[in-house]
Every structure is written in structure tokens, then in C-alpha cells.
Enzyme design. Structure first.
Site, short mmCIF file in Angstrom:
data_model
loop_
_atom_site.label_atom_id
_atom_site.label_comp_id
_atom_site.label_asym_id
_atom_site.label_seq_id
_atom_site.Cartn_x
_atom_site.Cartn_y
_atom_site.Cartn_z
CE1 TYR A 135 7.24 -12.39 -46.47
CE2 TYR A 135 6.26 -14.32 -47.34
CZ TYR A 135 7.26 -13.59 -46.70
OH TYR A 135 8.48 -14.54 -46.44
CE LYS A 164 10.12 -12.30 -48.70
NZ LYS A 164 11.67 -11.76 -48.44
#
Length: 248
Positions: A153, A157
Site C-alpha cells: 500500500y 501510493k
């Protein structure tokens, strides 16, 4: 200056709830024709029902490039793209050596590759019309360690931040701006609500203490940042990352 989006077509991914729903609703109320995509067909219907304006919804798997191309053709000339789809897909933080290739790749697919596919699908029309806005929803996890502890994650991002900067330079000559919002922690959907509850009272207190404004934000705060980037107020703003996090 009153911000309006009359005669603009806006595409919002991940619009079944949370940030995406708030963003879709704000654009619809301000005169835009909105396309809202998500995999959650039931909650998409709620997004459409609650919209104060035109909002068409479609169940689209944004990790499937062919599905994205087909849905984009149906949407037609998209003026403003908001790449909001993402999340942790029910995963939790765990030691590096226990993460499977599928867990890693699934998170990268929905948080990073999907934004590439949707941008790829709408960019030709924007280039032809010599006008467009692409707004990517990254995270504070893209600027530093993630509260989730999920390696994929944080990496996805961060990748979205640099995709923003790369596309800014590629598409800038066509009068297309590409910018990025990095939200702080917001209780905006079932996943973030579970995450909040998992911290317990002490963890919640520490999180708030690390925010300059000493309070959590809302999905509407994130939508406001998107509206700025999409508006004429940001006509000479591109390649930027706006942290909407209450101050860190």
C-alpha cells in the site's frame, strides 16, 4: 469566484462510498455530468440515488485494462478524471517475509495500475480537445510510512505520486494538468472505521495529537481539494501533491 462544472464530464473511480462518493456528489451538485465507477454495484446505486444532479454509475473492474477501455468509450469525452479507486483489500500489516506475491500484486493493481489504465483511456480525448484535469488520490502513506503497515500500500501510493509528476510533464503541452491529493486518516468507509476501532482509545488519542488541528477530517475535505485542482483556480498548477491531513 464561483466554482461550477457545467458542460463538463467527470469520471470518478472507487465511487461506491467514502471519498469517491463525496467527490462524485460535489461535482454533480456543481453542474457536471458524472460517471461513477466501482465494483460494488449495490453501493453505487446509493451513490446515484443520493446525487443532486446527473450521475451515471457503472460496475467496472479498474484493474482490467480492457474493461476500463470499454467503459471509457461509453462515457465519451471525459474532461476531468479522478483516480480514487484503491484501498487495502482487507489486508492487514504483517512481516515482509510472509507477504504473498498475490497480496502484493493485488494492492499495486488497484492503487497504482488502475490509475494508469484510466488515465491511458481518457488522455487521447483530452489531448484532442487540448484541455483536461487528472486528479489522483494518493495518501499520506505515499509520503511516508503507512499507518496500515502494509508494504504494498505504501509503495503503490508513493508510485501514484510519481506517476502524477511524470504525466504532468507528458500531458502538460496539451493543456492537461495532473495533480495529486494525499489525504490523512479519515473515517470514510468500513475499512477505515475498522482501522480506527483497532487503535483503541490510547491509539486514537495519539493519532489526534499528531494532527496540528487535533481533529479528523471528512470525505468532504478531500472532495474540496479535488474541486480546487479541477477548477480554473488551479489553471497553472500541475504536478503537485496537496496534503489534506489537518497538518502534520
Amino acid at each position: 469566484m464561483q466554482i461550477r462544472f457545467d458542460h463538463k464530464t467527470v469520471l470518478v473511480t472507487g465511487a461506491a462510498h467514502g471519498f469517491g462518493r463525496a467527490i462524485a456528489h460535489r461535482f454533480a451538485r456543481l453542474g457536471a455530468s458524472v460517471w461513477a465507477w466501482d465494483l460494488n454495484a449495490e453501493e453505487l446505486q446509493e451513490t446515484r440515488a443520493q446525487a443532486e444532479g446527473r450521475c451515471e454509475v457503472r460496475r467496472v473492474d479498474v484493474t482490467d485494462p480492457q474493461a476500463v477501455q470499454e467503459a471509457a468509450q461509453e462515457a465519451g469525452a471525459v474532461d476531468i478524471l479522478v483516480n480514487n479507486a484503491g484501498g487495502v483489500l482487507g489486508q492487514v500489516g504483517k512481516p515482509l517475509e510472509t507477504v504473498t506475491p498475490k497480496e502484493w500484486n493485488d494492492i499495486l493493481a488497484v492503487n497504482l495500475s488502475a490509475a494508469f489504465y484510466t488515465s491511458q483511456a481518457v488522455a487521447p480525448g483530452m489531448k484532442q480537445r487540448r484541455w483536461g484535469r487528472i486528479i489522483n488520490i494518493s495518501s499520506g502513506a505515499g509520503l511516508g510510512p503507512s499507518l496500515t503497515g502494509i508494504q504494498a500500500y505504501a509503495s503503490a501510493k508513493a508510485g501514484l505520486v510519481n506517476l502524477t509528476r511524470q504525466l504532468c510533464h507528458e500531458l502538460g503541452p496539451f493543456n492537461i494538468t495532473v495533480n495529486c491529493i494525499a489525504p490523512g486518516f479519515v473515517r470514510s468507509n468500513p475499512t477505515t472505521e475498522r482501522q480506527w476501532q483497532s487503535y483503541g482509545e490510547e491509539g486514537q488519542r495519539r493519532l489526534l495529537e499528531n494532527i496540528a488541528l487535533k481533529r479528523l477530517g471528512t470525505a468532504q475535505n478531500i472532495a474540496d481539494g479535488v474541486l480546487f485542482f479541477a477548477s480554473e483556480l488551479a489553471d497553472w498548477v500541475s504536478g503537485q501533491v496537496l496534503s489534506v491531513d489537518g497538518g502534520k
